[in-house]
Design an enzyme around this catalytic site. Structure first.
Site, PDB file in Angstrom:
ATOM      1  N   ASP A 264      88.742  -9.923  -3.933  1.00 11.32           N
ATOM      2  CA  ASP A 264      90.110 -10.177  -3.040  1.00 11.32           C
ATOM      3  C   ASP A 264      91.177 -11.018  -4.180  1.00 11.32           C
ATOM      4  O   ASP A 264      90.709 -11.668  -5.321  1.00 11.32           O
ATOM      5  CB  ASP A 264      89.719 -11.451  -2.472  1.00 11.32           C
ATOM      6  CG  ASP A 264      88.746 -11.209  -1.235  1.00 11.32           C
ATOM      7  OD1 ASP A 264      88.914 -10.164  -0.377  1.00 11.32           O
ATOM      8  OD2 ASP A 264      87.812 -11.882  -1.183  1.00 11.32           O
TER       9      ASP A 264
ATOM     10  N   ASP B  75      87.648 -22.625   2.320  1.00 11.08           N
ATOM     11  CA  ASP B  75      86.470 -23.533   2.998  1.00 11.08           C
ATOM     12  C   ASP B  75      85.635 -24.369   1.960  1.00 11.08           C
ATOM     13  O   ASP B  75      85.550 -25.546   2.067  1.00 11.08           O
ATOM     14  CB  ASP B  75      85.594 -22.410   3.720  1.00 11.08           C
ATOM     15  CG  ASP B  75      84.961 -21.253   2.989  1.00 11.08           C
ATOM     16  OD1 ASP B  75      85.252 -21.100   1.875  1.00 11.08           O
ATOM     17  OD2 ASP B  75      84.493 -20.383   3.642  1.00 11.08           O
TER      18      ASP B  75
ATOM     19  N   ASP C  16      82.772  -7.480  -3.462  1.00 14.94           N
ATOM     20  CA  ASP C  16      84.134  -6.772  -3.383  1.00 14.94           C
ATOM     21  C   ASP C  16      85.237  -7.927  -4.163  1.00 14.94           C
ATOM     22  O   ASP C  16      84.790  -9.037  -4.513  1.00 14.94           O
ATOM     23  CB  ASP C  16      84.612  -6.631  -2.057  1.00 14.94           C
ATOM     24  CG  ASP C  16      84.291  -7.521  -1.035  1.00 14.94           C
ATOM     25  OD1 ASP C  16      84.475  -8.852  -1.387  1.00 14.94           O
ATOM     26  OD2 ASP C  16      83.848  -7.356   0.071  1.00 14.94           O
TER      27      ASP C  16
HETATM   28  P1  ATP Z   1      81.115 -12.938   0.388  1.00 13.25           P
HETATM   29  O1  ATP Z   1      82.306 -11.854   0.277  1.00 13.25           O
HETATM   30  O2  ATP Z   1      80.297 -12.892  -0.726  1.00 13.25           O
HETATM   31  O3  ATP Z   1      80.539 -12.802   1.690  1.00 13.25           O
HETATM   32  P2  ATP Z   1      83.174 -14.797   0.330  1.00 13.25           P
HETATM   33  O4  ATP Z   1      83.455 -16.115   0.176  1.00 13.25           O
HETATM   34  O5  ATP Z   1      84.003 -13.791  -0.552  1.00 13.25           O
HETATM   35  O6  ATP Z   1      81.839 -14.182   0.373  1.00 13.25           O
HETATM   36  P3  ATP Z   1      85.252 -13.437   2.380  1.00 13.25           P
HETATM   37  O7  ATP Z   1      84.934 -13.590   3.825  1.00 13.25           O
HETATM   38  O8  ATP Z   1      85.205 -12.101   1.447  1.00 13.25           O
HETATM   39  O9  ATP Z   1      83.820 -14.221   1.885  1.00 13.25           O
HETATM   40  O10 ATP Z   1      86.328 -14.481   2.203  1.00 13.25           O
HETATM   41  C1  ATP Z   1      87.109 -14.450   0.984  1.00 13.25           C
HETATM   42  C2  ATP Z   1      87.436 -15.879   0.980  1.00 13.25           C
HETATM   43  O11 ATP Z   1      88.368 -16.276   1.808  1.00 13.25           O
HETATM   44  C3  ATP Z   1      86.559 -17.015   0.599  1.00 13.25           C
HETATM   45  O12 ATP Z   1      85.898 -17.183  -0.754  1.00 13.25           O
HETATM   46  C4  ATP Z   1      87.101 -18.374   1.128  1.00 13.25           C
HETATM   47  O13 ATP Z   1      88.043 -18.828   0.067  1.00 13.25           O
HETATM   48  C5  ATP Z   1      88.254 -17.619   2.079  1.00 13.25           C
HETATM   49  N1  ATP Z   1      87.766 -17.827   3.484  1.00 13.25           N
HETATM   50  C6  ATP Z   1      86.915 -17.040   4.077  1.00 13.25           C
HETATM   51  N2  ATP Z   1      86.688 -17.350   5.411  1.00 13.25           N
HETATM   52  C7  ATP Z   1      87.079 -18.706   5.304  1.00 13.25           C
HETATM   53  C8  ATP Z   1      86.935 -19.695   6.532  1.00 13.25           C
HETATM   54  N3  ATP Z   1      86.486 -19.351   7.515  1.00 13.25           N
HETATM   55  N4  ATP Z   1      87.761 -20.816   6.268  1.00 13.25           N
HETATM   56  C9  ATP Z   1      88.378 -21.012   4.915  1.00 13.25           C
HETATM   57  N5  ATP Z   1      88.597 -19.990   4.098  1.00 13.25           N
HETATM   58  C10 ATP Z   1      87.797 -18.910   4.253  1.00 13.25           C
HETATM   59 MG    MG Z   2      84.515 -11.325  -0.367  1.00 13.58          MG
END
Ligand code: ATP
Ligand code: MG
Length: 456
Positions: free
Chosen positions: A74, A149, A72
Site C-alpha cells: 500500500d 489502527d 501486498d
Molecule cells: P495484511 O495486508 O497483512 O492483512 P494490513 O495491515 O496491510 O495487513 P490492510 O487491510 O491491507 O491490512 O490495511 C492496510 C493498512 O490500512 C493497515 O496497515 C492499517 O494502517 C490501515 N487499516 C486497515 N484497516 C484498518 C481499520 N479497520 N482501522 C484503521 N486502520 C486500518
Molecule cells: Mg495490506
C-alpha cells in the site's frame, strides 16, 4: 447528539496533540529499498518526482521489519486520487465515497490512498453504537497516521531516502513484540469493531502480544461486532482463515471470547467436538498451502468448516423419514442460511460449497455411468480432496479415496476393471423408519462418526 454538542461547546481537542514523528535512518531499521517490490518503488518514485509525498505504508513495512515477506503493498500519498490517476497510465480509481487508486505495474497492483483525516467525533457520521459510517475526509500525513489502527501499521517507508517516518513508536513496538492500538482502544473499537478481529489476527500472524490495554476491553466489547455489516465480517474472516495461521487465530479468538454468539460459524467450528478432527485437519491443510504459496479456495474451506453441521442436519432429516438426496439438499440450505445473517458468504462461494457437498454421496456409487459422471464434474478435484479429508479424519475408509484416484487417472480398460472390482454401493439409509446407527467406517472409526448419528 448531546455529547457531540457538549464537545463542540467545550472545544475538547478530538485528536491527540500534534507531535513530531521520529525519522529513522536505515541503520535503525535495516530495510533496504531493494527489499520492496519494483512496483512499490516505482509508484513512490513517480509521485515524488511530481512533488508529492509518497510512502510505502501499513502491512508491508511492518512485515519487512518482522522479517516476513509482504503480501501486498500500500502506498500513502499527498496526491489526490485524480492526481495519482493522471500520473499512471495503467491505473484506475476505485471506491465511491473514499476514492483510492489501483496502479498496475507489471504483474503487481499497488493500492494508493491519499492521506486521510482522523475520525474525530465532531466531523464523522456514526451509528448509535459509535461505529464510524463515513470516513472520507482527506488530511495530512500526521492525521493519516493517527487514524490507522495499530502503531505497527502506522509506519511510512520512503524508498528514496530509506527512512521510516514513525509517529507512534511503531518500530519500538515491533522490537518489543507488542501490538498496541493508536489512541484509546475502547474508542477505536467503538469506531470500528472489526479492529478487535484485526488485533487477534495480526497478533497471531506476527507473533506479537496484544498490549493489555488493547486486550482487556475486547471481551466486553465483542458484541459490537454484531453491528458490523455481514459482507465486511466475511472479508475479515477470509483474511483470518487464509492468514497461514488460522488455527492460532481461532484459538486466540476463543481465548478472547470473541467467537461466542458473534459469528455463528465460529461457534460451529470451535464447539463441535465431533467434527474437531476434521476441522483441525482442514485448517492445518489450509495453513500449509498458504505458507507454501499454493492456491486456496474459500468454497473448499467453508465446505469443510460446516460439514459436520450438514451431516448432523442431514442425518436428522433422514431419521425423520426423508429421502437421502432431498434431505441432503435441504440440510445444505439450512446450514448455509444459518450463517447468512452474520456472515455474507457470497453466492458464488455458496455455489462452490454446495457442489462439493452434493458430490459426496455420489462417491458411494462406484458403478458404470454414475462413476464416469462423477469424474467429469467440473469440481471433481475439490470434491475428491474433500473426500480424502473425510477419510483422513476417519469418517470413511481410505480405500474409497484411492479407488477414485485410480479410476480418475486410468485408461478405459483399467476403468472397466476397477468398476468390476468395486464393492456394491453402501446400503441406502432406511427411508420411513428411524435410522439405525450408521454403517461403521471400518477400522478407522473415530468419534467423528458419531456425529452422523441422530442423538435423539
Ligand atoms: P495484511 O495486508 O497483512 O492483512 P494490513 O495491515 O496491510 O495487513 P490492510 O487491510 O491491507 O491490512 O490495511 C492496510 C493498512 O490500512 C493497515 O496497515 C492499517 O494502517 C490501515 N487499516 C486497515 N484497516 C484498518 C481499520 N479497520 N482501522 C484503521 N486502520 C486500518
Ligand atoms: Mg495490506
Amino acid at each position: 447528539m448531546i455529547r457531540k454538542l457538549l464537545r463542540k461547546v467545550f472545544k475538547r481537542p478530538a485528536t491527540p496533540a500534534r507531535h513530531e514523528p521520529a525519522i529513522l535512518p536505515v541503520e535503525r531499521h535495516g530495510i533496504r529499498r531493494e527489499q520492496l517490490s519494483p512496483a512499490a518503488r516505482k509508484v513512490c518514485a513517480v509521485l515524488q518526482e511530481k512533488g508529492f509525498k509518497a510512502f510505502v505504508v501499513g502491512g508491508a513495512v511492518r512485515d519487512l521489519l518482522i522479517g516476513q515477506p509482504p503480501k501486498d503493498y500500500d502506498v500513502a500519498t499527498s496526491a489526490t486520487p485524480e492526481e495519482v490517476r493522471a500520473a499512471f497510465r495503467r491505473s484506475r480509481i476505485i471506491g465511491r465515497r473514499f476514492k483510492i487508486v489501483h496502479v498496475m505495474s507489471g504483474p503487481e497492483t499497488i493500492e494508493v490512498s491519499t492521506f486521510r483525516a482522523s475520525q474525530d467525533a465532531e466531523s464523522t457520521d456514526t451509528d448509535e453504537h459509535g461505529r464510524v459510517l463515513r470516513d472520507n475526509v482527506f488530511g495530512n500525513q500526521q492525521e493519516d497516521a493517527t487514524r490507522r489502527d495499530f502503531t505497527v501499521n502506522a509506519l511510512y517507508y520512503d524508498p528514496g531516502t530509506e527512512t521510516i517516518v514513525d509517529y507512534h513508536h511503531g518500530v519500538a513496538d515491533i522490537q518489543q513484540k507488542t501490538l498496541r492500538v493508536i489512541g484509546d482502544p475502547r474508542t477505536r473499537y467503538r469506531e470500528d469493531p472489526v479492529r478487535m478481529l484485526r488485533a487477534v489476527r495480526l497478533a497471531a500472524k506476527l507473533g506479537l502480544a496484544i498490549d493489555p490495554a488493547a486486550r482487556q476491553p475486547i471481551r466486553e466489547m465483542g458484541p459490537l461486532l454484531e453491528n458490523v455489516p455481514a459482507a465486511r465480517l466475511f472479508d475479515e474472516m477470509l483474511k483470518l482463515l487464509f492468514s497461514g495461521h488460522s488455527m492460532k487465530c481461532l484459538q486466540q479468538l476463543r481465548g478472547e471470547g470473541l467467537h461466542h454468539g458473534l459469528l455463528p460459524l465460529l461457534d460451529v467450528i470451535l464447539e463441535q467436538p465431533m467434527g474437531e478432527r476434521f476441522v483441525t485437519l482442514a485448517l492445518e491443510n489450509t495453513d500449509e498451502r498458504v505458507r507454501e504459496d499454493k492456491s486456496v479456495s474459500p468454497g473448499f474451506l467453508f465446505s469443510t468448516l460446516l460439514w459436520h453441521e450438514v451431516l448432523k442436519t442431514w442425518d436428522k432429516k433422514k431419521a425423520g423419514g426423508d429421502h437421502s438426496q432431498p434431505a441432503l439438499f435441504e440440510a445444505m440450505d439450512e446450514v448455509l442460511d444459518a450463517q447468512a445473517g452474520k456472515l455474507a458468504i457470497t453466492r458464488r462461494i455458496a455455489g462452490d460449497i454446495k457442489d462439493i457437498w452434493a458430490m459426496q454421496p455420489r462417491f458411494d456409487k462406484r458403478t458404470g455411468k454414475a462413476a464416469y459422471r462423477v469424474i467429469e464434474q467440473p469440481r471433481y478435484r475439490a470434491g475428491w480432496d474433500f473426500l480424502r479429508l473425510r477419510a483422513q479424519a476417519g469418517e470413511i475408509p481410505m480405500e474409497i479415496v484411492d479407488w477414485w484416484d485410480d479410476f480418475a487417472h486410468a485408461g478405459h480398460d483399467e476403468r472397466e476393471a476397477l468398476l468390476r472390482q468395486a464393492p456394491p454401493e453402501a446400503a441406502p439409509a432406511a427411508k420411513k423408519r428411524r435410522r439405525r446407527k450408521r454403517k461403521p467406517a471400518g477400522e478407522n472409526a473415530t468419534p467423528a462418526d458419531d456425529a452422523v448419528v441422530d442423538p435423539s
